[in-house]
Every structure is written in C-alpha cells, then in structure tokens.
Design an enzyme around this catalytic site. Structure first.
Site, PDB file in Angstrom:
ATOM      1  N   ARG A 232       0.856  -1.179   0.000  1.00 13.25           N
ATOM      2  CA  ARG A 232       0.000   0.000   0.000  1.00 13.25           C
ATOM      3  C   ARG A 232       0.894   1.230   0.000  1.00 13.25           C
ATOM      4  O   ARG A 232       1.926   1.243   0.679  1.00 13.25           O
ATOM      5  CB  ARG A 232      -0.896   0.025   1.259  1.00 13.25           C
ATOM      6  CG  ARG A 232      -2.038  -0.957   1.258  1.00 13.25           C
ATOM      7  CD  ARG A 232      -3.108  -0.613   0.219  1.00 13.25           C
ATOM      8  NE  ARG A 232      -4.226  -1.548   0.228  1.00 13.25           N
ATOM      9  CZ  ARG A 232      -4.348  -2.607  -0.579  1.00 13.25           C
ATOM     10  NH1 ARG A 232      -3.412  -2.854  -1.478  1.00 13.25           N
ATOM     11  NH2 ARG A 232      -5.412  -3.389  -0.507  1.00 13.25           N
ATOM     12  N   GLU A 261      -3.812   6.899  -4.863  1.00 13.03           N
ATOM     13  CA  GLU A 261      -4.168   6.266  -6.145  1.00 13.03           C
ATOM     14  C   GLU A 261      -5.545   6.715  -6.600  1.00 13.03           C
ATOM     15  O   GLU A 261      -6.429   6.881  -5.764  1.00 13.03           O
ATOM     16  CB  GLU A 261      -4.181   4.747  -5.980  1.00 13.03           C
ATOM     17  CG  GLU A 261      -2.813   4.182  -5.714  1.00 13.03           C
ATOM     18  CD  GLU A 261      -2.861   2.676  -5.431  1.00 13.03           C
ATOM     19  OE1 GLU A 261      -3.907   2.041  -5.703  1.00 13.03           O
ATOM     20  OE2 GLU A 261      -1.862   2.164  -4.935  1.00 13.03           O
ATOM     21  N   HIS A 279      -0.998  -0.200 -10.009  1.00 12.27           N
ATOM     22  CA  HIS A 279      -1.574  -1.166  -9.063  1.00 12.27           C
ATOM     23  C   HIS A 279      -2.133  -2.401  -9.789  1.00 12.27           C
ATOM     24  O   HIS A 279      -3.343  -2.645  -9.792  1.00 12.27           O
ATOM     25  CB  HIS A 279      -2.666  -0.503  -8.210  1.00 12.27           C
ATOM     26  CG  HIS A 279      -2.979  -1.285  -6.960  1.00 12.27           C
ATOM     27  ND1 HIS A 279      -3.449  -0.712  -5.800  1.00 12.27           N
ATOM     28  CD2 HIS A 279      -2.900  -2.605  -6.681  1.00 12.27           C
ATOM     29  CE1 HIS A 279      -3.636  -1.639  -4.877  1.00 12.27           C
ATOM     30  NE2 HIS A 279      -3.310  -2.803  -5.398  1.00 12.27           N
ATOM     31  N   VAL A 280      -1.199  -3.151 -10.371  1.00 11.96           N
ATOM     32  CA  VAL A 280      -1.606  -4.311 -11.172  1.00 11.96           C
ATOM     33  C   VAL A 280      -1.184  -5.645 -10.550  1.00 11.96           C
ATOM     34  O   VAL A 280      -1.239  -6.683 -11.207  1.00 11.96           O
ATOM     35  CB  VAL A 280      -1.046  -4.213 -12.619  1.00 11.96           C
ATOM     36  CG1 VAL A 280      -1.734  -3.093 -13.381  1.00 11.96           C
ATOM     37  CG2 VAL A 280       0.482  -4.027 -12.636  1.00 11.96           C
TER      38      VAL A 280
HETATM   39  C1  8YV Z   1      -6.861  -5.006  -5.094  1.00  9.58           C
HETATM   40  C2  8YV Z   1      -5.057  -5.486  -3.726  1.00  9.58           C
HETATM   41  O1  8YV Z   1      -7.730  -5.700  -4.324  1.00  9.58           O
HETATM   42  O2  8YV Z   1      -5.867  -7.536  -2.894  1.00  9.58           O
HETATM   43  C3  8YV Z   1      -5.416  -6.419  -2.643  1.00  9.58           C
HETATM   44  O3  8YV Z   1      -5.213  -6.043  -1.483  1.00  9.58           O
HETATM   45  O4  8YV Z   1      -4.410  -4.531  -3.533  1.00  9.58           O
HETATM   46  C4  8YV Z   1      -5.542  -5.714  -5.082  1.00  9.58           C
HETATM   47  O5  8YV Z   1      -5.587  -7.036  -5.437  1.00  9.58           O
HETATM   48  C5  8YV Z   1      -7.382  -4.769  -6.391  1.00  9.58           C
HETATM   49  O6  8YV Z   1      -6.974  -3.485  -6.666  1.00  9.58           O
HETATM   50  C6  8YV Z   1      -8.876  -4.901  -6.479  1.00  9.58           C
HETATM   51  O7  8YV Z   1      -9.447  -3.855  -7.114  1.00  9.58           O
END
Ligand code: 8YV
Length: 321
Positions: A232, A261, A279-280
């Site tokens: 994060r 973000e 954030h991929v």
């Molecule tokens: C998000 C993530 O959930 O699982 C997590 O904590 O950061 C990602 O997989 C994803 O952005 C869903 O929109």
C-alpha cells in the site's frame, strides 16, 4: 409466499462473474455509476444486508446500512474497511486471501528485475532509436545482493521463495520472528534497511504501518539501495521517497502502489530511476476471476447460513453452537 431475496449493495463496479452469480439470487444495487449515489444510499440503505466493496467502509457508512451483516472485500488488503468497528456492530468482514498470492509475488519479482536492470528504461532507449549510437548504460545487478522483506506474510513468503532461486540472501522484518523459515530476522526495520540492498514492502496497510518507510529508512538503504512497494502507498512517506530519489540517497524505486491512487505525483513520473505500475499486482484475468469467485462464495455461504469462508482476523467466525 417465498421470502424476498437479500439486498446487496456494490460500492464499486464488481467483476462480471460476481454480477452473473448474484443474478436472480439477490437484489443488487450499484453505487458506482448511480445518477445520485447519496440518494440511492439513503433509499436502499435501510434494507441492505450485504456490501461488496473495494474501498472505504467507515462507521459513517455503516450507520446508513443498519441491517448490514456482511462486508465482502474484493482484495486481500482491507485497510480501507474499519473491521474493528464492523466487529463492534456484529458485522462480518471477508477478504480474498491465497487466490492472489502467487500472482502478486510474480509481479513483485518482475518489478524487482525491472527496477534493478532498468528494463522499461532499456525498452524506451531502444524505441527512441538510441541503440545504434551507443549501447544502453550498464545497470545494477542482483548478484551479491541482500533483499529485505518488510512483512513475511503469505505474499512475502511467496516472494522470498521465488527470490531464493535467484541466489540472493533474504532477510525479513515484521512483528514477529517466524519459526519455520531460515531467513535472517530483524526486529527493527532500520536495522534491516542498513543490511540490505533491496527493500520489498509487502506488509498490510492501515494505521499500524503508516509511513514506516520514512527518510531515515531510505537513508539507511543507501545510494545502492532499491525500494520496491507492492503493498500500500500508505507504508511509504512518498514525499521523503521523492526527495531520496532526486538526491540519489537511494538508487531507484519500483512502485505498484501510491499514497493517493490513481493519482501519482508528477515528480515520480519525471524521474528516470523509477518503475511505476498502476496497481496491477493481482490484475490478471485468471486471478481477478478467482478473487471474484471467492467474493461470490463468501456471500453465498453467508446468506445460505453456512458462515463466511474467509473472514478477516478482526471478525473471527465460529458457527453458532
Ligand atoms: C486489489 C489489492 O484488491 O488484494 C489487494 O489487497 O491490492 C488488489 O488485489 C485490487 O486493486 C482490487 O481492485
């Protein structure tokens, strides 16, 4: 007469698999894209029993859905959900662990390689026609490097496991030493930052970890140091990171997550020693489908009276005696 189906509110656009699975089983309301989300919430809130979310759920929102039983978070990280407050109100929170572990770990390793060996920069160099004039400048290397993992949870372990095969030394820092690993444990992040060349941030977000990677940690990482963040944005002091990258306090950073973000500071994008991803970590067809299926399975299990499948630690579930 049969009972009316439970009413569920989607706080964000859900994966098509969730939409399809709920068809005919639940009455679904969608806040994203609603002409007047506030009015929709005021109208349906009193009837809502389940929330499907990705994003903030606080006490003020819970006040508006007084019959809420379940918050199903699409994602393993649920720092945006006030799970302690949910527990206080008897609301169960679920997330999507395990199904994304390997995908995020793969991405993290890719980001390490891309940042250390400057793969996106090399790609740009070729496309911009510089190669015939001069070879791409030599880069840093993984050879002889130590990697420090901040947060040896499920994903942290999967990253460490992959990196073992690259022949790098692995250290970790977290709240506790793990009895079942042979990696070197540091009880202080500062101590680990001094020892390693590459720091991988993969601990949960939230108030407990906010700003952990600050100017002093970056200073300790040093001029050959590389920061990787797949957790994060909140764990890293972004202003301090920008200053450190600009000044050469550290060598580079590979970031999949940011403080605000989807907005990324222009200063980060202007730097040549950053690799930036939108954030991929979990964003493959395969894994997002698996995450969606787990959201569906949690919601179905709950409303069919079988309890949640993957409740978070703040809302532990034990079947009624
Ligand atoms: C998000 C993530 O959930 O699982 C997590 O904590 O950061 C990602 O997989 C994803 O952005 C869903 O929109």
């Amino acid at each position: 007469m049969s009972e009316a189906p439970p009413e569920i509110l989607f706080l964000k656009t859900m994966h098509p698999l969730v939409e399809a699975a709920f068809e005919g089983r639940f009455t679904v309301h969608r806040l994203a894209g609603a002409a007047d989300p506030k009015a929709l919430l005021a109208e349906v809130g009193p009837r809502i029993r389940g929330l499907c979310v990705g994003g903030q759920v606080d006490a003020a929102l819970m006040d508006k859905v007084p019959k809420l039983e379940l918050i199903a978070n699409f994602g393993v990280g649920y720092d945006a959900v006030d799970a302690v407050e949910a527990h206080r109100r008897g609301i169960v929170v679920t997330n999507t662990p395990d199904v994304l572990t390997d995908e995020v770990a793969d991405l993290a390793v890719g980001l390490v390689l891309a940042t250390v060996r400057r793969l996106p920069q090399a790609d740009r160099y070729l496309r911009e026609g510089h190669w015939p004039k001069a070879p791409f400048p030599l880069t840093a290397s993984l050879r002889g490097r130590r990697v420090g993992i901040l947060g040896l949870g499920r994903i942290g372990r999967a990253i460490a496991h992959r990196l073992e095969s690259f022949g790098v030394a692995i250290d970790y820092h977290g709240r506790s030493r793990k009895a079942d690993v042979s990696y070197t444990y540091y009880d202080s992040l500062l101590g680990m930052a001094r020892a390693v060349h590459i720091l991988i941030v993969v601990a949960p977000g939230g108030d407990d970890t906010r700003g952990l990677v600050d100017a002093s940690i970056l200073e300790a990482l040093g001029p050959e140091g590389i920061l990787i963040n797949v957790a994060r944005g909140s764990l890293v002091d972004e202003a301090a990171l920008i200053a450190a990258l600009q000044a050469g306090t550290i060598l580079g950073a590979g970031l999949d997550v940011f403080e605000n973000e989807p907005h990324v500071p222009a200063e980060l994008a202007a730097l040549d020693n950053t690799v930036l991803l939108p954030h991929v970590g979990s964003a493959s067809e395969h894994t997002r489908t698996a995450m969606a299926q787990l959201v569906v399975d949690n919601v179905l299990s709950w409303f069919e009276g079988r309890g949640p499948l993957t409740p978070v630690s703040e809302t532990p579930w034990s079947p009624p005696a």
